[in-house]
Design a protein around this motif. Structure first.
Motif, PDB file in Angstrom:
ATOM      1  N   HIS A 138      -0.412   9.585  -9.246  1.00 31.29           N
ATOM      2  CA  HIS A 138      -0.798   8.206  -9.493  1.00 31.29           C
ATOM      3  C   HIS A 138       0.148   7.237  -8.795  1.00 31.29           C
ATOM      4  N   GLY A 139      -0.353   6.471  -7.884  1.00 31.75           N
ATOM      5  CA  GLY A 139       0.392   5.359  -7.323  1.00 31.75           C
ATOM      6  C   GLY A 139       1.058   5.609  -5.995  1.00 31.75           C
ATOM      7  N   TYR A 140       1.357   6.869  -5.626  1.00 31.60           N
ATOM      8  CA  TYR A 140       2.104   7.101  -4.393  1.00 31.60           C
ATOM      9  C   TYR A 140       1.293   6.757  -3.158  1.00 31.60           C
ATOM     10  N   ALA A 141       0.007   7.021  -3.193  1.00 31.76           N
ATOM     11  CA  ALA A 141      -0.831   6.658  -2.041  1.00 31.76           C
ATOM     12  C   ALA A 141      -0.820   5.158  -1.828  1.00 31.76           C
ATOM     13  N   ALA A 142      -0.889   4.395  -2.913  1.00 28.83           N
ATOM     14  CA  ALA A 142      -0.840   2.937  -2.803  1.00 28.83           C
ATOM     15  C   ALA A 142       0.507   2.480  -2.252  1.00 28.83           C
ATOM     16  N   HIS A 143       1.590   3.117  -2.707  1.00 27.49           N
ATOM     17  CA  HIS A 143       2.912   2.763  -2.198  1.00 27.49           C
ATOM     18  C   HIS A 143       3.005   3.033  -0.690  1.00 27.49           C
ATOM     19  N   ARG A 144       2.502   4.201  -0.258  1.00 24.76           N
ATOM     20  CA  ARG A 144       2.576   4.532   1.168  1.00 24.76           C
ATOM     21  C   ARG A 144       1.742   3.567   1.998  1.00 24.76           C
ATOM     22  N   LEU A 145       0.551   3.223   1.483  1.00 28.71           N
ATOM     23  CA  LEU A 145      -0.334   2.334   2.218  1.00 28.71           C
ATOM     24  C   LEU A 145       0.267   0.930   2.325  1.00 28.71           C
ATOM     25  N   LEU A 146       0.767   0.415   1.206  1.00 31.93           N
ATOM     26  CA  LEU A 146       1.314  -0.943   1.206  1.00 31.93           C
ATOM     27  C   LEU A 146       2.632  -1.037   1.969  1.00 31.93           C
ATOM     28  N   SER A 147       3.346   0.098   2.091  1.00 32.22           N
ATOM     29  CA  SER A 147       4.611   0.064   2.827  1.00 32.22           C
ATOM     30  C   SER A 147       4.393  -0.219   4.305  1.00 32.22           C
ATOM     31  N   ARG A 148       3.148  -0.020   4.784  1.00 38.05           N
ATOM     32  CA  ARG A 148       2.846  -0.284   6.188  1.00 38.05           C
ATOM     33  C   ARG A 148       2.571  -1.770   6.445  1.00 38.05           C
ATOM     34  N   ALA A 149       2.450  -2.559   5.373  1.00 34.57           N
ATOM     35  CA  ALA A 149       2.205  -3.996   5.523  1.00 34.57           C
ATOM     36  C   ALA A 149       3.525  -4.673   5.867  1.00 34.57           C
ATOM     37  N   ARG A 150       3.851  -4.712   7.160  1.00 35.97           N
ATOM     38  CA  ARG A 150       5.151  -5.191   7.605  1.00 35.97           C
ATOM     39  C   ARG A 150       5.357  -6.676   7.338  1.00 35.97           C
ATOM     40  N   LEU A 151       4.240  -7.436   7.195  1.00 40.51           N
ATOM     41  CA  LEU A 151       4.380  -8.873   6.999  1.00 40.51           C
ATOM     42  C   LEU A 151       4.799  -9.234   5.568  1.00 40.51           C
ATOM     43  N   LEU A 152       4.663  -8.284   4.666  1.00 37.72           N
ATOM     44  CA  LEU A 152       5.021  -8.548   3.275  1.00 37.72           C
ATOM     45  C   LEU A 152       6.401  -7.976   2.970  1.00 37.72           C
ATOM     46  N   PRO A 153       7.224  -8.709   2.231  1.00 43.55           N
ATOM     47  CA  PRO A 153       8.527  -8.152   1.842  1.00 43.55           C
ATOM     48  C   PRO A 153       8.345  -6.890   1.011  1.00 43.55           C
ATOM     49  N   ARG A 154       9.319  -5.981   1.137  1.00 42.62           N
ATOM     50  CA  ARG A 154       9.199  -4.706   0.420  1.00 42.62           C
ATOM     51  C   ARG A 154       9.123  -4.882  -1.096  1.00 42.62           C
ATOM     52  N   PRO A 155       9.885  -5.786  -1.720  1.00 42.30           N
ATOM     53  CA  PRO A 155       9.725  -5.967  -3.177  1.00 42.30           C
ATOM     54  C   PRO A 155       8.300  -6.346  -3.572  1.00 42.30           C
ATOM     55  N   VAL A 156       7.645  -7.128  -2.712  1.00 40.32           N
ATOM     56  CA  VAL A 156       6.264  -7.532  -3.012  1.00 40.32           C
ATOM     57  C   VAL A 156       5.334  -6.328  -2.951  1.00 40.32           C
ATOM     58  N   THR A 157       5.474  -5.484  -1.925  1.00 36.83           N
ATOM     59  CA  THR A 157       4.583  -4.314  -1.812  1.00 36.83           C
ATOM     60  C   THR A 157       4.842  -3.307  -2.932  1.00 36.83           C
ATOM     61  N   ILE A 158       6.114  -3.176  -3.339  1.00 39.86           N
ATOM     62  CA  ILE A 158       6.408  -2.275  -4.467  1.00 39.86           C
ATOM     63  C   ILE A 158       5.715  -2.785  -5.728  1.00 39.86           C
ATOM     64  N   GLY A 159       5.780  -4.097  -5.937  1.00 40.75           N
ATOM     65  CA  GLY A 159       5.118  -4.667  -7.111  1.00 40.75           C
ATOM     66  C   GLY A 159       3.608  -4.515  -7.055  1.00 40.75           C
ATOM     67  N   LEU A 160       3.028  -4.790  -5.889  1.00 41.99           N
ATOM     68  CA  LEU A 160       1.569  -4.686  -5.768  1.00 41.99           C
ATOM     69  C   LEU A 160       1.073  -3.266  -5.982  1.00 41.99           C
ATOM     70  N   ALA A 161       1.893  -2.269  -5.645  1.00 45.47           N
ATOM     71  CA  ALA A 161       1.485  -0.874  -5.821  1.00 45.47           C
ATOM     72  C   ALA A 161       1.706  -0.384  -7.253  1.00 45.47           C
ATOM     73  N   GLY A 162       2.493  -1.118  -8.029  1.00 42.02           N
ATOM     74  CA  GLY A 162       2.829  -0.677  -9.380  1.00 42.02           C
ATOM     75  C   GLY A 162       1.639  -0.387 -10.275  1.00 42.02           C
ATOM     76  N   PRO A 163       0.592  -1.244 -10.330  1.00 39.01           N
ATOM     77  CA  PRO A 163      -0.527  -0.996 -11.243  1.00 39.01           C
ATOM     78  C   PRO A 163      -1.239   0.334 -11.028  1.00 39.01           C
ATOM     79  N   PHE A 164      -1.149   0.918  -9.822  1.00 39.24           N
ATOM     80  CA  PHE A 164      -1.864   2.159  -9.551  1.00 39.24           C
ATOM     81  C   PHE A 164      -1.215   3.359 -10.245  1.00 39.24           C
TER      82      PHE A 164
END
Length: 794
Positions: free
Chosen positions: A396-422
């Motif tokens: 649960h959630g690791y695929a979302a973390h890997r996918l969002l980590s590729r969003a270079r325009l977003l700060p890493r804390p933001v992508t970690i937070g966005l992936a949290g609900p998964f």
């Protein structure tokens, strides 16, 4: 006595997880308060007149009689009579009172006449018609009067002086209190000994007798009860009798439109409360799964583990339930007071069974949720429970973390937070549902408030900014003036009004309006006639279909007219009243509910064929842009003199009450949704506290921590807003026509088309606002947590 291991473990768990216990208690408190209020509103909106009638021991038959007290006493023993009150001496009096000019106007007080039915009662309570004292105190001596206050908030101020004309010496009365009567047995009350001084010479000596019967649920039963009382009295002694069913029919007409609105809010509140309580309890048990493994490794049996976690949840839940039912009742006092004023039924209160059922149901819900989840955890082995409780499942959630980590325009804390609900999809769905219902409530409330405002403007005809009443044509039941010189002729008064209006700065339009009620063949109720002696297309009547009448022979009608006659817009219809006939072409359907009474609006020349006595009763005035209605009314009143009543339009008190009720219920549901978010973020933060320590150790700043925590629910809030706004608009478009149908009227398109594009955008963002508001408190806690403490808290 030594406590059992389960109790000791639960006590230790409560002391070690104070934040979790507080969250459970607060969420259950708010959910219980919201559910108590919601269910109370639902119950009270279901036949509120009947509830109030029962609570206030309403009079089923109010008899006006000239019989002696001994003869009336015999009627109290008639078969089927279950309770009586009286006899109360009664008089019909004509009063004049001086009222201050409207707000913003200056000048001397204006005289206002009124005809009142006054009863003599020593106290407000009794076995029948238990009056509700709204303000002031009861009349205790000569010269004091208590006035009836209606359900629209209209009342007479304490201290107002009334002069009784026609009675010897023109006695003066001072208003010392206001009260409500569910069956409106009188319009004012004084002490019994004062009635004789208020009667005009030659007036009959009559009294009021109030009855309740074993069978009075239908018109036939009430008529039979009245016939029984009449037969027991001397011939002609029963002068009149009012049935409670007549008052109920009038009250139902004003109650019915608001029931769907209260039901909608009540259902949303109940659903949200159930979702959030289930979410917070399930989250608490899941968060404690690792501790369950530890307890099992220490020798706890599955039954002891289950008991531990039921106690761990039940104790704060019980505290929340008890505090919540108290809070719900406190909240209900102003809300139900407002609702009672909207309904016009005196007083409403949360039923006792609701106070018992809601906290019991909430406690059972929390306990059952804890039981089911604890049973599942209790069946795990110690190793499995410890491993499961350390973190969400790896899938649960690791695929979302890997996918969002590729969003270079977003700060890493933001992508970690966005992936949290998964990581916790089930918890995320419940949180999403809570925010969705919260935004639905906001969207529905905003739309309903706008619709109510447009309805108020349409019904009050706000284009008619000033009205001038002609004293030569008083309204039914009112008195134009007290003793004094005779009034000029009606034609002379009309000329005087026109002569004052023409030169008055700010006058844009004016027209004479006449009104009357007649009996017409083919119409079940009395037909209301509204005639205009000139162009009245500007007066502000909202059209549902068709167009404003043009010239002689055309008319506009309301929905009740079309319903009762079967006529349609565009057709011709012939009206018959006695020997007179009138054929009109129905040009349009206007929005004028009139509580289900039919109404026809046309030129005075058209309606004269049906009612030759139709005469102007007021002038309606529209003002040029920028003109103050209050200042204009003051100047016009000075030009006409005190004989004419000049008033400026304004919002009704009922409208303000309705808007306040909508706003309060909306804010309460938003608070419930925000608590649901708070619970989710607290659980996520506590579950990932070790990860938080790692992030801090590698350089995450407090601001980045707050951003990460807030973003963990920000995406949920945005998605919830996008889902909820169309649902809220759909709910509004469904409920508002139902309210109109309950009020026996169709609605203009403008009442439904109230959402502006910019409003929809803001409403969609409100889901994000609810999510962020609910996450800020635990985000601040996470930002302040020390790195070492977080690493040790695994």
């Amino acid at each position: 006595m030594r406590a059992s291991p389960a109790v000791r473990a639960a006590r230790a768990g409560l002391s070690g997880r104070r934040v979790q216990a507080v969250v459970i208690g607060v969420v259950v408190l708010v959910a219980t308060a919201a559910s108590t209020l919601a269910l109370g509103l639902l119950v009270d909106s279901n036949a509120p007149f009947d509830h109030a009638f029962t609570a206030q021991h309403g009079s089923q038959v109010t008899a006006t009689t000239s019989a002696s007290p001994a003869q009336l006493a015999a009627t109290t023993r008639l078969p089927g009579v279950t309770a009586t009150a009286g006899p109360f001496p009664q008089a019909t009096v004509t009063t004049i009172m001086l009222v201050p000019p409207p707000a913003g106007q200056s000048g001397p007080p204006l005289p206002m006449g009124q005809q009142l039915t006054v009863a003599g009662r020593a106290w407000p309570g009794g076995p029948v018609d238990d009056l509700t004292l709204r303000s002031g105190h009861w009349a205790t001596g000569p010269g004091q009067v208590v006035m009836l206050t209606d359900g629209q908030g209209a009342t007479v101020a304490i201290g107002t002086q009334l002069t009784v004309t026609g009675a010897p010496g023109s006695p003066h009365l001072t208003v010392v209190g206001t009260a409500t009567s569910i069956t409106q047995t009188a319009q004012a009350w004084v002490t019994p000994g004062q009635i004789a001084a208020l009667r005009a010479p030659g007036s009959p000596d009559v009294a009021q007798m109030l009855y309740r019967f074993a069978s009075a649920g239908t018109t036939a039963q009430v008529n039979a009860d009245i016939a029984q009382v009449r037969a027991a009295l001397p011939p002609g002694a029963l002068i009149g009798a009012q049935s409670w069913l007549t008052v109920k029919a009038q009250a139902t007409g004003s109650i019915a439109p608001w029931v769907p609105f209260l039901v909608a809010f009540g259902v949303i509140g109940l659903v949200m409360s159930v979702l959030i309580v289930a979410n917070v309890v399930s989250g608490a048990v899941v968060a404690g799964t690792r501790r369950i493994g530890v307890l099992k490794s220490l020798g706890f049996s599955p039954g002891q583990v289950v008991a531990t976690y039921i106690i761990l949840v039940a104790v704060p839940a019980l505290a929340g339930c008890l505090a919540g039912v108290v809070a719900g009742n406190l909240l209900s006092v102003p809300l139900l007071s407002q609702t009672a004023q909207v309904y016009g039924v005196g007083a409403l209160a949360i039923p006792v069974w609701v106070d018992v059922a809601v906290p019991a149901a909430m406690l059972a819900l929390a306990s059952i949720t804890a039981l089911l989840l604890a049973l599942r955890a209790g069946r795990m082995s110690a190793v499995q429970a410890i491993a499961t409780g350390r973190a969400p499942r790896p899938a649960h959630g690791y695929a979302a973390h890997r996918l969002l980590s590729r969003a270079r325009l977003l700060p890493r804390p933001v992508t970690i937070g966005l992936a949290g609900p998964f990581a916790r999809p089930s918890r995320t769905m419940v949180t999403l549902a809570a925010i969705v219902f919260g935004v639905i409530a906001v969207t529905f409330g905003v739309g309903l408030g706008s619709s109510a405002d447009r309805v108020d403007n349409d019904l009050n005809l706000t284009a008619e900014q000033v009205q001038v009443n002609i004293p030569g044509a008083p309204a039914p039941g009112s008195v134009a003036q007290g003793p004094g010189p005779a009034l000029p002729s009606l034609a002379a008064q009309e000329r005087a009004v026109v002569a004052a209006l023409r030169p008055q700065p700010g006058t844009a339009h004016y027209v004479a309006e006449a009104g009357d009620d007649i009996n017409a063949t083919g119409v079940a109720d009395r037909l209301s006639l509204v005639g205009f002696a000139g162009d009245a297309s500007w007066t502000g009547y909202a059209l549902i279909t068709g167009h404003w009448y043009a010239g002689t022979g055309q008319a506009d009608v309301n929905t009740a007219f079309l319903t009762q006659t079967g006529a349609k817009v565009g057709e011709s219809y012939t009206l018959t009243s006695g020997p007179r006939h009138l054929t009109v072409k129905i040009a349009g359907e206007v929005f004028q509910p009139r509580e289900g009474r039919p109404e026809i609006i046309a030129a005075t020349s058209t309606l004269a064929a049906l009612d030759p006595g139709l005469a102007p009763g007021q002038y309606d005035v529209a003002l040029t842009p920028g003109t103050s209605a209050q200042a204009y009314a003051t100047a016009l009143s000075a030009a006409l003199g005190p004989r004419y009543n000049v008033s400026a339009s304004g919002s009704s008190s009922q409208q303000l009450i309705i808007i306040g009720l909508i706003a309060t219920l909306t804010l309460l549901l938003v608070a419930v949704a925000g608590l649901g978010v708070l619970n989710t973020v607290v659980l996520q933060t506590r579950e990932r506290v070790h990860d938080l320590g790692v992030f801090k150790a590698v350089g995450m700043t407090p601001r980045q921590t707050i951003a990460m925590v807030v973003c963990s629910v920000a995406g949920i809030g945005l998605v919830a807003g996008l889902i909820a706004v169309p649902a809220g608009v759909a709910l509004h478009h469904y409920v508002v026509p139902v309210m109109g149908n309950a009020g026996q009227t169709a609605l203009p398109a403008s009442v439904l088309s109230v959402y502006q594009p910019w409003e929809l955008v803001l409403l969609a963002v409100s889901g994000l606002a609810i999510a962020v508001a609910g996450a800020l408190l635990p985000a601040g806690w996470a930002a302040r947590a020390r790195t070492a403490s977080a690493l040790r808290a695994e």
